[in-house]
Design a protein around this motif. Structure first.
Motif, PDB file in Angstrom:
ATOM      1  N   ILE A  49       4.283   4.765  16.642  1.00 34.62           N
ATOM      2  CA  ILE A  49       3.236   5.940  16.749  1.00 34.62           C
ATOM      3  C   ILE A  49       2.606   5.771  15.069  1.00 34.62           C
ATOM      4  N   THR A  50       2.094   4.977  14.280  1.00 28.94           N
ATOM      5  CA  THR A  50       1.321   5.183  13.531  1.00 28.94           C
ATOM      6  C   THR A  50       0.075   4.314  14.755  1.00 28.94           C
ATOM      7  N   GLY A  51       0.343   3.244  15.405  1.00 28.94           N
ATOM      8  CA  GLY A  51      -1.304   3.039  16.346  1.00 28.94           C
ATOM      9  C   GLY A  51      -1.684   4.870  17.309  1.00 28.94           C
ATOM     10  N   SER A  94       0.156   1.428   3.145  1.00 29.45           N
ATOM     11  CA  SER A  94       0.747   1.181   3.295  1.00 29.45           C
ATOM     12  C   SER A  94       2.390   1.816   4.395  1.00 29.45           C
ATOM     13  N   VAL A  95       2.594   1.609   5.427  1.00 32.33           N
ATOM     14  CA  VAL A  95       3.654   2.432   6.049  1.00 32.33           C
ATOM     15  C   VAL A  95       4.540   1.694   6.524  1.00 32.33           C
ATOM     16  N   GLY A  96       5.991   2.214   6.917  1.00 32.97           N
ATOM     17  CA  GLY A  96       6.802   2.171   7.638  1.00 32.97           C
ATOM     18  C   GLY A  96       8.401   1.200   7.161  1.00 32.97           C
ATOM     19  N   GLU A  97       8.286   1.477   5.546  1.00 32.15           N
ATOM     20  CA  GLU A  97       9.365   0.375   4.971  1.00 32.15           C
ATOM     21  C   GLU A  97       9.036   1.374   3.480  1.00 32.15           C
ATOM     22  N   PRO A  98       9.476   1.162   2.220  1.00 28.29           N
ATOM     23  CA  PRO A  98       9.663   1.324   1.168  1.00 28.29           C
ATOM     24  C   PRO A  98       8.545   0.477   0.533  1.00 28.29           C
ATOM     25  N   ILE A  99       7.627   0.257   0.298  1.00 26.90           N
ATOM     26  CA  ILE A  99       7.104  -0.968  -0.675  1.00 26.90           C
ATOM     27  C   ILE A  99       7.495  -0.875  -2.033  1.00 26.90           C
ATOM     28  N   VAL A 121      -2.097   4.040  -0.893  1.00 28.45           N
ATOM     29  CA  VAL A 121      -1.444   5.500  -0.572  1.00 28.45           C
ATOM     30  C   VAL A 121      -0.616   4.756   0.466  1.00 28.45           C
ATOM     31  N   ASP A 122       0.697   4.830  -0.362  1.00 25.37           N
ATOM     32  CA  ASP A 122       1.992   4.526   0.559  1.00 25.37           C
ATOM     33  C   ASP A 122       2.751   5.864   0.907  1.00 25.37           C
ATOM     34  N   THR A 123       2.657   5.581   2.607  1.00 21.37           N
ATOM     35  CA  THR A 123       2.296   6.656   3.268  1.00 21.37           C
ATOM     36  C   THR A 123       3.613   6.930   4.141  1.00 21.37           C
ATOM     37  N   TRP A 124       4.602   8.089   3.285  1.00 18.86           N
ATOM     38  CA  TRP A 124       5.915   8.012   4.120  1.00 18.86           C
ATOM     39  C   TRP A 124       6.186   8.895   5.096  1.00 18.86           C
ATOM     40  N   TRP A 125       6.358   8.841   6.680  1.00 21.89           N
ATOM     41  CA  TRP A 125       6.373   9.424   7.756  1.00 21.89           C
ATOM     42  C   TRP A 125       7.221   9.363   8.438  1.00 21.89           C
ATOM     43  N   GLN A 126       7.112   9.116  10.306  1.00 25.26           N
ATOM     44  CA  GLN A 126       7.909   9.017  10.879  1.00 25.26           C
ATOM     45  C   GLN A 126       7.975   9.155  12.684  1.00 25.26           C
ATOM     46  N   THR A 127       8.019   8.861  13.301  1.00 24.83           N
ATOM     47  CA  THR A 127       8.210   8.689  14.449  1.00 24.83           C
ATOM     48  C   THR A 127       8.241  10.300  15.394  1.00 24.83           C
ATOM     49  N   GLU A 128       9.399  10.650  14.853  1.00 26.83           N
ATOM     50  CA  GLU A 128       9.549  12.356  14.494  1.00 26.83           C
ATOM     51  C   GLU A 128       8.211  13.058  14.249  1.00 26.83           C
ATOM     52  N   GLY A 178      17.442  11.907   7.430  1.00 27.05           N
ATOM     53  CA  GLY A 178      17.784  10.438   7.776  1.00 27.05           C
ATOM     54  C   GLY A 178      17.499   9.632   6.318  1.00 27.05           C
ATOM     55  N   ASP A 179      16.848   9.746   5.559  1.00 23.33           N
ATOM     56  CA  ASP A 179      15.816   8.983   4.404  1.00 23.33           C
ATOM     57  C   ASP A 179      16.524   9.384   2.839  1.00 23.33           C
ATOM     58  N   GLY A 180      16.476   8.844   2.127  1.00 19.82           N
ATOM     59  CA  GLY A 180      17.064   9.552   1.037  1.00 19.82           C
ATOM     60  C   GLY A 180      15.766   9.406  -0.110  1.00 19.82           C
ATOM     61  N   ARG A 223      10.046   9.811  -4.669  1.00 18.52           N
ATOM     62  CA  ARG A 223       9.955   7.629  -4.358  1.00 18.52           C
ATOM     63  C   ARG A 223      11.542   8.188  -3.080  1.00 18.52           C
ATOM     64  N   ILE A 224      10.450   7.471  -1.883  1.00 16.78           N
ATOM     65  CA  ILE A 224      11.838   7.495  -0.545  1.00 16.78           C
ATOM     66  C   ILE A 224      12.663   6.075  -0.659  1.00 16.78           C
ATOM     67  N   LEU A 225      13.622   6.442  -1.199  1.00 18.62           N
ATOM     68  CA  LEU A 225      14.598   5.447  -1.524  1.00 18.62           C
ATOM     69  C   LEU A 225      15.324   4.194  -0.074  1.00 18.62           C
ATOM     70  N   GLY A 226      14.604   4.958   1.527  1.00 23.70           N
ATOM     71  CA  GLY A 226      15.401   4.188   2.523  1.00 23.70           C
ATOM     72  C   GLY A 226      16.066   5.305   3.155  1.00 23.70           C
ATOM     73  N   ARG A 227      17.029   4.343   4.354  1.00 22.31           N
ATOM     74  CA  ARG A 227      17.616   5.238   5.152  1.00 22.31           C
ATOM     75  C   ARG A 227      18.947   5.197   4.893  1.00 22.31           C
ATOM     76  N   VAL A 228      19.727   6.658   4.225  1.00 25.97           N
ATOM     77  CA  VAL A 228      20.212   7.333   3.824  1.00 25.97           C
ATOM     78  C   VAL A 228      22.082   6.454   4.449  1.00 25.97           C
ATOM     79  N   GLY A 267       8.978  -4.180  12.193  1.00 25.11           N
ATOM     80  CA  GLY A 267       8.761  -4.540  10.871  1.00 25.11           C
ATOM     81  C   GLY A 267      10.200  -4.195   9.802  1.00 25.11           C
ATOM     82  N   LYS A 268      11.000  -2.931  10.670  1.00 27.39           N
ATOM     83  CA  LYS A 268      12.144  -2.404  10.271  1.00 27.39           C
ATOM     84  C   LYS A 268      13.150  -3.658  10.035  1.00 27.39           C
ATOM     85  N   ILE A 269      13.682  -3.895   9.012  1.00 27.95           N
ATOM     86  CA  ILE A 269      15.082  -4.662   8.571  1.00 27.95           C
ATOM     87  C   ILE A 269      16.228  -3.953   8.977  1.00 27.95           C
TER      88      ILE A 269
HETATM   89  C1  7RM Z   1       5.418   5.512  10.202  1.00 27.35           C
HETATM   90  C2  7RM Z   1       6.303   5.358  11.021  1.00 27.35           C
HETATM   91  C3  7RM Z   1      10.538   6.165  10.658  1.00 27.35           C
HETATM   92  C4  7RM Z   1      11.072   5.639   9.227  1.00 27.35           C
HETATM   93  C5  7RM Z   1      11.366   6.342   7.936  1.00 27.35           C
HETATM   94  C6  7RM Z   1      11.327   5.797   7.030  1.00 27.35           C
HETATM   95  C7  7RM Z   1      10.863   4.538   6.900  1.00 27.35           C
HETATM   96  C8  7RM Z   1       8.340   4.840   7.159  1.00 27.35           C
HETATM   97  C9  7RM Z   1       7.707   4.817   5.146  1.00 27.35           C
HETATM   98  C10 7RM Z   1       8.827   4.691   4.939  1.00 27.35           C
HETATM   99  C11 7RM Z   1       9.591   4.395   2.804  1.00 27.35           C
HETATM  100  C12 7RM Z   1       7.240   4.503   3.577  1.00 27.35           C
HETATM  101  N1  7RM Z   1       7.980   5.822  11.801  1.00 27.35           N
HETATM  102  N2  7RM Z   1       9.314   4.592   6.097  1.00 27.35           N
HETATM  103  N3  7RM Z   1       7.098   4.716   5.525  1.00 27.35           N
HETATM  104  N4  7RM Z   1      10.041   4.890   4.183  1.00 27.35           N
HETATM  105  N5  7RM Z   1       8.138   4.394   2.703  1.00 27.35           N
HETATM  106  N6  7RM Z   1       5.821   4.822   3.197  1.00 27.35           N
HETATM  107  O1  7RM Z   1       7.220   4.234  10.642  1.00 27.35           O
HETATM  108  O2  7RM Z   1       9.424   6.073  13.038  1.00 27.35           O
HETATM  109  O3  7RM Z   1       8.836   4.018  12.589  1.00 27.35           O
HETATM  110  O4  7RM Z   1       9.970   4.893  11.236  1.00 27.35           O
HETATM  111  O5  7RM Z   1      10.433   4.197   8.181  1.00 27.35           O
HETATM  112  O6  7RM Z   1      12.866   5.415   6.372  1.00 27.35           O
HETATM  113  O7  7RM Z   1      12.318   7.405   7.741  1.00 27.35           O
HETATM  114  S1  7RM Z   1       9.165   5.034  12.188  1.00 27.35           S
END
Ligand code: 7RM
Length: 633
Positions: free
Chosen positions: A294-296, A369-374, A394-401, A484-486, A496-501, A593-595
């Motif tokens: 989605i980022t692309g 930065s995007v994709g996971e908590p940095i 810019v630490d950007t939190w968002w999702q495909t959704e 789905g995130d804490g 501050r995003i804490l990662g998936r719940v 890059g997500k674990i």
């Molecule tokens: C854009 C993208 C979404 C999930 C999301 C989080 C995690 C993404 C951040 C983050 C902490 C951030 N879409 N996530 N960005 N967590 N800080 N800046 O990655 O659909 O592939 O993933 O990624 O858990 O729910 S995604």
């Protein structure tokens, strides 16, 4: 640039307005676009069904808002800079005028091959300008694209083709990635032997290798566009007509096809792009994601092009032919905004600052930065060595959704706090809820992240299965979209995003985010990256099991493990001290890059049944090593 927020007061005003009168707020932005016919109702929604309609009965074509709208002023401006995998091969600069012609020709070519409005088209292509052309050409004729990352297996590709019943596949003979050459066309052939909806395949010549061309089905890209007209009348689309489907793999089962529609996605990717990155007219912007994510989609292709930006597309990988490649490219094109993932930062951090210092990064004004908590350590390294302490990060939190960036600093405007996504964008109403769904107000609270009001680029449905969309996102908490995130709102009010719940570990009744423990582990000088999971523990409920990648140490794994345990004990407290620390050479990662914690949880709980599909991993081979290292063979 219209609607670009310039200072903190403008942000506060925009935010307040977007909450007190969301419809009027978005109408004003929508009025800056070209419509064939204006909408008659701005928003119709409920989060139960869920029903989500923005700009009802509006008629438009997204690509007219890139071309017809911008060509008078941007015809000769570079739209796409393409940097090939091989640094010695020539780069490509495509102007808006040239991109328009390529898009029209390819749109006409697809139509000539039988694609009609509403048909699904799979794009399984390398990071080349033609991939962007393919997406835009689909949008031009009203075909629904579904981009599949060109590293996925034939089985994963076949699942996606089948789920959306695609009529066409766009691909290449092969791909270059670092020192590898990948046989892409062969994968498509295998996938198509398992599905039967696809009628035509258009193949771009990239590597020049020999491939099988099935007569009647396969056609070369060059032949498909030969003689096609350089103009194309854009299809009239409804605001809510599907723009694309993008599959995200759930933890198990079939991948979900996240559906995005035309008008809302267009508005929001444009608006978030210009505001988060503070793009200025002559800037060169670079997002290192693959268009398969989605980022692309949102921040290489749609957001930047709708804003008339120059967007850089890179075919290769960060470490080829050397670990300074990213920085070399920044210097070469004088990149102003650079947007990447924490996983890439950590991978490059391992090589030290020498590869960074060889290049002039003074053009940079914003890094993202995007994709996971940095983690804090990576944040500081990125900020100091890449941003030289002067670029907002810019630490950007968002999702495909969510379709676009939801929570992030606006570069240089709203505060920048390490490892905090900070504040919502205008139009975004996040809430923190406890397990029962009660809203937690005030600062210093922690819970699950929900969004309580619609925004234009939100998911509309999961393709072919609306119930699944409802169950996944709208049923956990009534009347809210559940991410789905804490999340934690700190004492200053920043998020501050804490990662998936489902990553939350509960040790003797103490809730702990995996990111918090990982941050502590990452402070160890020899730790490159870590992942922690919970596993069933007789007394504590859950125990903490940590996996750590350590760098060129003379210490034994036992010694490292002990040091890491003591470090966590010191930083967070005895409650967070891992029971086990396993030193590993890699962590199982998805392509973005997500674990894949699911796998680590299995290992930690010493249960190897139902490991699930690991074929979509970037590095399936590490799974075996981890299992062995845990003493499970
Ligand atoms: C854009 C993208 C979404 C999930 C999301 C989080 C995690 C993404 C951040 C983050 C902490 C951030 N879409 N996530 N960005 N967590 N800080 N800046 O990655 O659909 O592939 O993933 O990624 O858990 O729910 S995604």
């Amino acid at each position: 640039m219209n609607y670009q927020i310039k200072n903190l007061l403008e942000y506060t005003n925009a935010y307040d307005k977007s909450v007190s009168n969301p419809e009027q707020f978005w109408e004003e932005i929508a009025n800056g676009f070209q419509w064939k016919k204006k909408w008659d109702k701005t928003l119709d929604w409920n989060f139960d069904t869920p029903k989500l309609e923005w700009f009802r009965n509006g008629k438009l074509n997204l690509t007219e808002n890139i071309f017809e709208k911008l060509l008078p002023t941007h015809r000769d401006k570079t739209a796409i800079i393409w940097e090939p995998n091989d640094p010695d091969a020539p780069s490509i600069h495509l102007s808006y005028g040239e991109l328009y012609i390529e898009t029209c020709k390819f749109a006409n070519a697809m139509k000539a091959q039988g694609v009609q409005k509403g048909d699904r088209v799979i794009i399984y292509m390398p990071m080349v300008p033609e991939a962007t052309v393919a997406m835009l050409a689909c949008a031009r004729i009203g075909a629904i694209h579904s981009v599949v990352f060109a590293g996925f297996s034939a089985a994963a590709l076949a699942d996606r083709i089948d789920d959306c019943q695609a009529k066409m596949v766009l691909t290449s003979d092969g791909n270059f990635r670092g020192n590898k050459q990948i046989q892409v066309k062969a994968v498509v052939d295998e996938a198509l032997s398992k599905t039967d909806s696809v009628e035509k395949v258009i193949v771009l010549k990239r590597t020049g290798e020999d491939v099988m061309m099935h007569s009647g089905r396969d056609i070369w890209w060059d032949e498909a566009i030969a003689g096609q007209s350089e103009v194309n009348q854009a299809e009239e689309m409804d605001s809510e007509d599907l723009l694309f489907i993008l599959y995200t793999s759930g933890s198990t089962g079939k991948p979900k096809g996240v559906v995005h529609t035309t008008a809302g996605y267009m508005l929001y990717t444009y608006y978030s792009f210009i505001n988060v990155f503070q793009y200025q007219e002559d800037d060169v912007y670079w997002c290192t994601a693959d268009i398969g994510w989605i980022t692309g989609h949102s921040y290489i292709v749609y957001g930047p092009l709708l804003a008339g930006a120059t967007t850089l597309m890179f075919e290769g990988v960060p470490t080829y032919p050397h670990p300074g490649r990213f920085w070399e490219i920044v210097e070469k094109y004088k990149v102003n905004q650079f947007y990447t993932a924490p996983t890439a930062i950590r991978a490059l951090q391992v090589h030290g600052t020498e590869p960074v210092e060889k290049f002039d990064l003074s053009s940079l004004s914003v890094i993202g930065s995007v994709g996971e908590p940095i983690n804090e350590e990576a944040w500081h390294w990125y900020h100091e060595h890449i941003g030289k302490g002067k670029c907002p990060l810019v630490d950007t939190w968002w999702q495909t959704e969510t379709g676009g960036i939801m929570i992030a600093p606006l570069a240089g405007i709203t505060p920048n706090k390490p490892a905090h996504a900070s504040l919502p964008l205008p139009g975004v109403q996040p809430v923190i809820v406890d397990a029962e769904g009660n809203e937690l107000i005030g600062n210093n609270v922690e819970g699950n992240l929900c969004i309580k009001f619609p925004w234009p680029s939100m998911i509309r449905t999961t393709y072919g299965d609306h119930q699944r969309c409802k169950d996944t996102y709208f049923s956990t908490y009534k009347g809210m979209y559940f991410t789905g995130d804490g999340v934690k709102r700190d004492h200053d009010g920043y998020l501050r995003i804490l990662g998936r719940v489902d990553d939350v570990i509960n040790v003797s009744g103490h809730r702990m985010g995996t990111a918090e423990v990982e941050n502590a582990i990452d402070e160890h000088p020899e730790v490159v990256e870590s992942a922690v999971v919970g596993y069933p523990h007789e007394i504590k409920g859950q125990g903490i099991y940590a996996f750590a990648i350590c760098d060129s140490s003379e210490k034994s794994n036992e010694q490292l493990a002990e040091e890491i345990k003591q470090l966590v004990r010191k930083i967070i407290g005895p409650i967070a001290k891992p029971e086990h620390v396993q030193v590993v050479s890699g962590l199982p990662k998805t392509r973005s890059g997500k674990i894949m914690r699911r796998i680590l949880r299995k290992v930690a709980s010493r249960d190897l049944s139902n490991m699930g599909d690991i074929s979509t991993l970037l590095n399936p081979e590490v799974v075996d090593e981890i299992i062995k290292g845990a003493g499970l063979y």
